[in-house]
Structure formats: structure tokens, C-alpha cells
Design a protein around this motif. Structure first.
Motif, PDB file in Angstrom:
ATOM      1  N   ASP A  83      -4.125   0.263  10.364  1.00 16.83           N
ATOM      2  CA  ASP A  83      -4.563  -1.093  10.011  1.00 16.83           C
ATOM      3  C   ASP A  83      -5.679  -1.105   8.974  1.00 16.83           C
ATOM      4  OD1 ASP A  83      -6.552  -0.033  11.587  1.00 16.83           O
ATOM      5  OD2 ASP A  83      -6.721  -1.759  12.916  1.00 16.83           O
ATOM      6  N   ILE A  84      -5.825  -0.035   8.183  1.00 20.52           N
ATOM      7  CA  ILE A  84      -6.856   0.047   7.153  1.00 20.52           C
ATOM      8  C   ILE A  84      -6.200   0.402   5.815  1.00 20.52           C
ATOM      9  CG2 ILE A  84      -8.981   1.182   6.385  1.00 20.52           C
ATOM     10  CD1 ILE A  84      -9.485  -0.286   8.947  1.00 20.52           C
ATOM     11  N   VAL A  85      -6.570  -0.341   4.781  1.00 21.10           N
ATOM     12  CA  VAL A  85      -6.067  -0.091   3.435  1.00 21.10           C
ATOM     13  C   VAL A  85      -7.268   0.028   2.504  1.00 21.10           C
ATOM     14  CG1 VAL A  85      -4.739  -1.055   1.509  1.00 21.10           C
ATOM     15  CG2 VAL A  85      -3.931  -1.349   3.854  1.00 21.10           C
ATOM     16  N   VAL A  86      -7.287   1.052   1.641  1.00 22.50           N
ATOM     17  CA  VAL A  86      -8.352   1.204   0.656  1.00 22.50           C
ATOM     18  C   VAL A  86      -7.753   1.099  -0.744  1.00 22.50           C
ATOM     19  CG1 VAL A  86      -9.797   2.606   2.174  1.00 22.50           C
ATOM     20  CG2 VAL A  86      -8.266   3.730   0.576  1.00 22.50           C
ATOM     21  N   THR A  87      -8.556   0.548  -1.657  1.00 23.49           N
ATOM     22  CA  THR A  87      -8.122   0.390  -3.040  1.00 23.49           C
ATOM     23  C   THR A  87      -9.260   0.803  -3.957  1.00 23.49           C
ATOM     24  OG1 THR A  87      -6.792  -1.530  -2.379  1.00 23.49           O
ATOM     25  CG2 THR A  87      -7.179  -1.220  -4.740  1.00 23.49           C
ATOM     26  N   PRO A  88      -9.075   1.864  -4.757  1.00 21.73           N
ATOM     27  CA  PRO A  88     -10.110   2.200  -5.745  1.00 21.73           C
ATOM     28  C   PRO A  88     -10.113   1.118  -6.829  1.00 21.73           C
ATOM     29  CG  PRO A  88      -8.185   3.604  -6.040  1.00 21.73           C
ATOM     30  CD  PRO A  88      -7.928   2.765  -4.835  1.00 21.73           C
ATOM     31  N   THR A  89     -11.279   0.549  -7.098  1.00 15.26           N
ATOM     32  CA  THR A  89     -11.333  -0.564  -8.046  1.00 15.26           C
ATOM     33  C   THR A  89     -12.029  -0.224  -9.354  1.00 15.26           C
ATOM     34  OG1 THR A  89     -13.345  -1.433  -7.018  1.00 15.26           O
ATOM     35  CG2 THR A  89     -11.226  -2.308  -6.222  1.00 15.26           C
ATOM     36  N   ALA A 117       0.833  -1.205   0.000  1.00 12.88           N
ATOM     37  CA  ALA A 117       0.000   0.000   0.000  1.00 12.88           C
ATOM     38  C   ALA A 117       0.866   1.252   0.000  1.00 12.88           C
ATOM     39  CB  ALA A 117      -0.912  -0.003   1.220  1.00 12.88           C
ATOM     40  N   GLN A 118       0.402   2.264  -0.724  1.00 10.06           N
ATOM     41  CA  GLN A 118       1.058   3.563  -0.731  1.00 10.06           C
ATOM     42  C   GLN A 118       0.781   4.253   0.609  1.00 10.06           C
ATOM     43  OE1 GLN A 118       3.029   4.716  -3.335  1.00 10.06           O
ATOM     44  NE2 GLN A 118       2.772   2.563  -3.836  1.00 10.06           N
ATOM     45  N   PRO A 119       1.621   5.204   1.006  1.00  7.51           N
ATOM     46  CA  PRO A 119       1.400   5.882   2.285  1.00  7.51           C
ATOM     47  C   PRO A 119       0.175   6.793   2.253  1.00  7.51           C
ATOM     48  CG  PRO A 119       3.334   6.785   1.168  1.00  7.51           C
ATOM     49  CD  PRO A 119       2.844   5.630   0.349  1.00  7.51           C
ATOM     50  N   MET A 120      -0.379   7.025   3.442  1.00 10.56           N
ATOM     51  CA  MET A 120      -1.554   7.876   3.585  1.00 10.56           C
ATOM     52  C   MET A 120      -1.304   9.235   2.926  1.00 10.56           C
ATOM     53  SD  MET A 120      -3.783   8.899   7.007  1.00 10.56           S
ATOM     54  CE  MET A 120      -2.586   8.106   7.990  1.00 10.56           C
ATOM     55  N   GLY A 121      -2.313   9.762   2.248  1.00  3.94           N
ATOM     56  CA  GLY A 121      -2.217  11.046   1.580  1.00  3.94           C
ATOM     57  C   GLY A 121      -1.799  10.946   0.128  1.00  3.94           C
ATOM     58  N   SER A 122      -1.384   9.757  -0.302  1.00  4.44           N
ATOM     59  CA  SER A 122      -0.963   9.568  -1.695  1.00  4.44           C
ATOM     60  C   SER A 122      -2.154   9.591  -2.633  1.00  4.44           C
ATOM     61  CB  SER A 122      -0.247   8.225  -1.862  1.00  4.44           C
ATOM     62  OG  SER A 122       0.918   8.167  -1.101  1.00  4.44           O
ATOM     63  N   LEU A 123      -1.933  10.100  -3.828  1.00  7.31           N
ATOM     64  CA  LEU A 123      -2.910   9.975  -4.903  1.00  7.31           C
ATOM     65  C   LEU A 123      -2.627   8.664  -5.608  1.00  7.31           C
ATOM     66  CD1 LEU A 123      -2.786  13.626  -6.186  1.00  7.31           C
ATOM     67  CD2 LEU A 123      -4.862  12.450  -5.462  1.00  7.31           C
ATOM     68  N   VAL A 124      -3.646   7.803  -5.724  1.00  6.76           N
ATOM     69  CA  VAL A 124      -3.435   6.473  -6.294  1.00  6.76           C
ATOM     70  C   VAL A 124      -4.355   6.233  -7.480  1.00  6.76           C
ATOM     71  CG1 VAL A 124      -2.593   5.457  -4.143  1.00  6.76           C
ATOM     72  CG2 VAL A 124      -5.041   5.421  -4.636  1.00  6.76           C
TER      73      VAL A 124
END
Length: 136
Positions: A50-56, A32-39
Motif C-alpha cells: 500500500d505504499i508508492v514512491v515517485t522520484p520527482t 506504479a511499476q513493480p517493487m525492485g524496478s528502476l524508475v
């Protein structure tokens, strides 16, 4: 007798494996990229310890193009997978609107690039930024 002993060992091993639950988020597509990153779509980003989000998937982009006067500013809706310790949920997050998932408020805070007049944006060009607010 020997068969019964082997069967008992295999059964105990199988049951122990089933009881194991990971205390780490389930993450696909690399670290996962660090918090605040544009992905980009499919790229995970950590939004908490302990939370990871992924735009799908880009579900909707009805934003008003830059330089155009619109009655409604529009919105972006992104299907987003949210992974926490031992759980996973997929939700549609709307830009600028908090959404509650498992005692956390998630927010899609930035979408780039801006909508262009008379031309679409290829899905691969989109970048998203997220935030999480913990609630007790």
C-alpha cells in the motif's frame, strides 16, 4: 417547503462526500511499476502493498566519477513523493541512508548510471530503485 427539502438533501450529500477517505495510495503519472524496478523521474513504483514512491527531482549528485580517485565517494539526493493509504509526503532521500516516514524506513538503494568523468548526466537518463522496511 420544497426548497428546504432539496437543501437538506444537498447538504447531506455534500457532508457524506467530505467524510470519505480513500484507503488506496494517491498515485499520479499512471500505474506504479513493480517493487525492485528502476524508475525514471516522475515514474511511480510500488514498494509495498500500500505504499508508492515517485522520484520527482534530482536534488544532488555529488558521486565520484568512475575511474577517478576521490577523497569522498559522494552521494545522490532525490526529492521523492511517498503515497500511502490516504496520505502523501515529499522528502529528500539520500542514497544509502534510511529515512523514517510514517512508521516506515525508506531507502534509495540504487542510482544509475554511474557518474562519468568530465560530463554530466541528463536528468532523463537517471534511474532509481527504492526499498521500504516496515517497523512495528
Amino acid at each position: 417547503m420544497r426548497f428546504a427539502t432539496i437543501s437538506a438533501i444537498l447538504m447531506a450529500t455534500t457532508l457524506t462526500a467530505c467524510a470519505t477517505v480513500s484507503d488506496q495510495p494517491i498515485v499520479d503519472n499512471g500505474p506504479a511499476q513493480p517493487m525492485g524496478s528502476l524508475v525514471a523521474l516522475g515514474q511511480p513504483v510500488a514498494v509495498g502493498s500500500d505504499i508508492v514512491v515517485t522520484p520527482t527531482k534530482l536534488y544532488e549528485d555529488s558521486r565520484c566519477p568512475t575511474g577517478v580517485q576521490c577523497v569522498w565517494s559522494g552521494r545522490v539526493v532525490v526529492t521523492t513523493r511517498i503515497d500511502g493509504p490516504g496520505w502523501r509526503e515529499t522528502v529528500n532521500l539520500v542514497s544509502g541512508e534510511q529515512q523514517r516516514v510514517r512508521d516506515h524506513d525508506f531507502l534509495l538503494i540504487e542510482v544509475l548510471p554511474a557518474q562519468r568523468p568530465q560530463s554530466g548526466i541528463p536528468e532523463g537518463d537517471y534511474r532509481f530503485s527504492y526499498r521500504i522496511d516496515y517497523r512495528l
